[in-house]
Scaffold this active site. Structure first.
Site, PDB file in Angstrom:
ATOM      1  N   TYR A   1       0.810  -1.223   0.000  1.00  0.00           N
ATOM      2  CA  TYR A   1       0.000   0.000   0.000  1.00  0.00           C
ATOM      3  C   TYR A   1       0.847   1.278   0.000  1.00  0.00           C
ATOM      4  CZ  TYR A   1      -3.789  -3.201   1.189  1.00  0.00           C
ATOM      5  OH  TYR A   1      -4.696  -4.224   1.188  1.00  0.00           O
TER       6      TYR A   1
ATOM      7  N   HIS B   1      -4.608   6.254  -0.938  1.00  0.00           N
ATOM      8  CA  HIS B   1      -5.214   6.091   0.374  1.00  0.00           C
ATOM      9  C   HIS B   1      -4.195   6.172   1.501  1.00  0.00           C
ATOM     10  CE1 HIS B   1      -9.243   5.764   1.644  1.00  0.00           C
ATOM     11  NE2 HIS B   1      -9.340   4.470   1.857  1.00  0.00           N
TER      12      HIS B   1
ATOM     13  N   ASN C   1     -10.521   1.128   7.360  1.00  0.00           N
ATOM     14  CA  ASN C   1     -11.922   1.129   7.780  1.00  0.00           C
ATOM     15  C   ASN C   1     -12.118   0.956   9.277  1.00  0.00           C
ATOM     16  OD1 ASN C   1     -12.270   1.304   5.043  1.00  0.00           O
ATOM     17  ND2 ASN C   1     -13.511  -0.533   4.838  1.00  0.00           N
TER      18      ASN C   1
ATOM     19  N   ASP D   1      -6.301  11.383   3.118  1.00  0.00           N
ATOM     20  CA  ASP D   1      -6.461  11.669   1.693  1.00  0.00           C
ATOM     21  C   ASP D   1      -7.864  12.184   1.441  1.00  0.00           C
ATOM     22  OD1 ASP D   1      -8.065   8.956   0.404  1.00  0.00           O
ATOM     23  OD2 ASP D   1      -7.116   8.756   2.364  1.00  0.00           O
TER      24      ASP D   1
ATOM     25  N   ASN E   1     -13.923   6.462   4.668  1.00  0.00           N
ATOM     26  CA  ASN E   1     -14.203   5.399   5.628  1.00  0.00           C
ATOM     27  C   ASN E   1     -13.364   5.478   6.898  1.00  0.00           C
ATOM     28  OD1 ASN E   1     -16.251   4.210   4.152  1.00  0.00           O
ATOM     29  ND2 ASN E   1     -14.859   2.853   3.038  1.00  0.00           N
TER      30      ASN E   1
END
Length: 209
Positions: free
Chosen positions: A36, A41, A88, A113, A134
């Site tokens: 990631y 994100h 989340n 973000d 989220n």
């Protein structure tokens, strides 16, 4: 994959040792794991890394379901936190740290973000809704408050309405957009410092454009 660290200067070697009680919590939002790194994100993680580097802080202590470290900013002891719960469930980490240090929402600054802002832009808000994010949504839900300041970093909107949102935010920047985001990351330490100094109006006037 874009490496945001190319915009970072050498970490300070003269950072003061943190003293006194923790008065502020600064949280960078993102997803843990190398795959990631550099995604849209994870801009919140990149922003926190830039702040840590500027303050000479090592965010490597495992606590509050995340990685953390403390530093001094504007004369205040500040905990820097990167939740490892995945985006989340960010609120689990934030709530634990807030409860441990007995911090009100107004002393929690969240870096995230924002797809509604173009790359190269940032926006400071002192409170408000999750805006469809989220991570912010879970923080609001689990802490029971939306009264925390947040610094939103533009990553750009989906290229067309049918594009899958998850694919977009978990994707990587183009070279041009990455350069713009890197320039915004350089402004994060000053923005955070102004908020901690109680100069929110100055911060918004300076960076909300």
């Amino acid at each position: 994959m874009l490496d945001f660290k190319k915009w970072m200067t050498t970490r300070s070697t003269a950072a003061p040792a943190p003293t006194g009680p923790v008065e502020y919590l600064v949280v960078g939002l993102g997803n843990p794991g190398g795959k990631y790194d550099g995604t849209r994100h994870n801009v919140g993680f990149a922003a926190l890394d830039r702040l840590a580097q500027k303050t000479g802080c090592r965010v490597d202590r495992l606590k509050f379901k995340g990685s953390c470290g403390d530093c001094m900013i504007a004369g205040k002891r500040v905990l820097l936190l990167k939740p490892s719960t995945f985006m989340n469930l960010s609120g689990e980490s934030v709530r634990e740290a807030m409860q441990f240090y007995k911090l009100p929402p107004q002393q929690v600054i969240v870096l995230s973000d924002d797809i509604s802002l173009e790359p190269g832009r940032m926006r400071i808000r002192l409170k408000g809704s999750d805006g469809g994010h989220n991570g912010l949504k879970n923080i609001i839900y689990l802490t029971g408050s939306d009264q925390f300041p947040r610094i939103k970093i533009g990553v750009g909107a989906k290229p067309h309405p049918d594009y899958d949102l998850a694919d977009w935010v978990l994707g990587h920047f183009s070279k041009e957009d990455g350069e713009k985001v890197g320039q915004v990351l350089e402004k994060i330490p000053q923005a955070v410092e102004l908020l901690i100094q109680g100069k929110a109006a100055d911060a918004m006037n300076c960076f909300n454009h």
